[in-house]
Design a protein around this motif. Sequence first.
Motif, mmCIF file in Angstrom:
data_model
loop_
_atom_site.group_PDB
_atom_site.id
_atom_site.type_symbol
_atom_site.label_atom_id
_atom_site.label_comp_id
_atom_site.label_asym_id
_atom_site.label_seq_id
_atom_site.Cartn_x
_atom_site.Cartn_y
_atom_site.Cartn_z
ATOM 1 N N PRO A 46 0.706 52.924 -37.954
ATOM 2 C CA PRO A 46 0.570 51.466 -37.912
ATOM 3 C C PRO A 46 -0.304 51.001 -36.751
ATOM 4 O O PRO A 46 -0.404 51.663 -35.713
ATOM 5 N N ARG A 205 4.481 55.600 -42.306
ATOM 6 C CA ARG A 205 3.865 54.355 -41.826
ATOM 7 C C ARG A 205 4.791 53.163 -42.072
ATOM 8 O O ARG A 205 4.986 52.332 -41.180
ATOM 9 N N GLU A 209 6.405 50.874 -39.211
ATOM 10 C CA GLU A 209 6.126 49.436 -39.180
ATOM 11 C C GLU A 209 7.416 48.644 -38.999
ATOM 12 O O GLU A 209 7.453 47.638 -38.275
ATOM 13 N N ASP A 213 8.145 46.272 -35.826
ATOM 14 C CA ASP A 213 8.432 44.853 -36.039
ATOM 15 C C ASP A 213 9.876 44.480 -35.775
ATOM 16 O O ASP A 213 10.254 43.304 -35.873
#
Length: 217
Positions: A46, A205, A209, A213
């Motif tokens: 990412p 990925r 992510e 986040d």
Amino acid sequence: MSDPLMIDADATRWAPGDRDGLPLLVMLHGYGSDENDLFGLVPFLPDGIAVASVAAPLTPPWPSPGRSWYPIEGMESRHPDAVTAAARALLHWLDAAASDAPKIALLGFSQGAAVSLQAMRLDAARFGAIVALSGYATPGDLPDDEELRTSQPRVFWGRGTHDDVIPQALIDHTAQWLPDHSELTGRVYPGLTHSVSEDELQDVRVFLEKWRDGSAD
């Protein structure tokens, strides 16, 4: 008593150049490889994270190339204490090199996966996520294992159906241990050998992510 293992900080590969304030992903290579190997995965990871690819502290017996985290030959083959010593070396390196990282995840392949999971067992609060590729959880008990049943650290475990490097007994142990000690995202890739595929990288990925986040789902 033998001297503790030490990771060569000068051998670590970093990306990007300006990484202040970025979440940090630390990558641990497999047996006979080095810090350059997994660094090639950076384009598949990412955006918005820093990456450190570290060199394992040991040199395998000649004529094997590269580096190793712990011995896999002789009487100390995959010994739990040797995996723990490597994990402690990683934690020591993190104390010195990444004390300012806002959050940290580990991505390990094969031996690196085993060391990543062992580091989680030693200091789970330090890590927001663990990616274990073609590796295993080390048998035996550690003092904080019971706490993991409650804290449930996030783990991605990916492996191939045709991986003939990791002994089946270790795969069976890991398949029982991880669901009981982590919030597990498990993936088995048909036809994959002791390697990493594009499908697996895509799943990694997405997993990272969510870590980047702060997503809980």
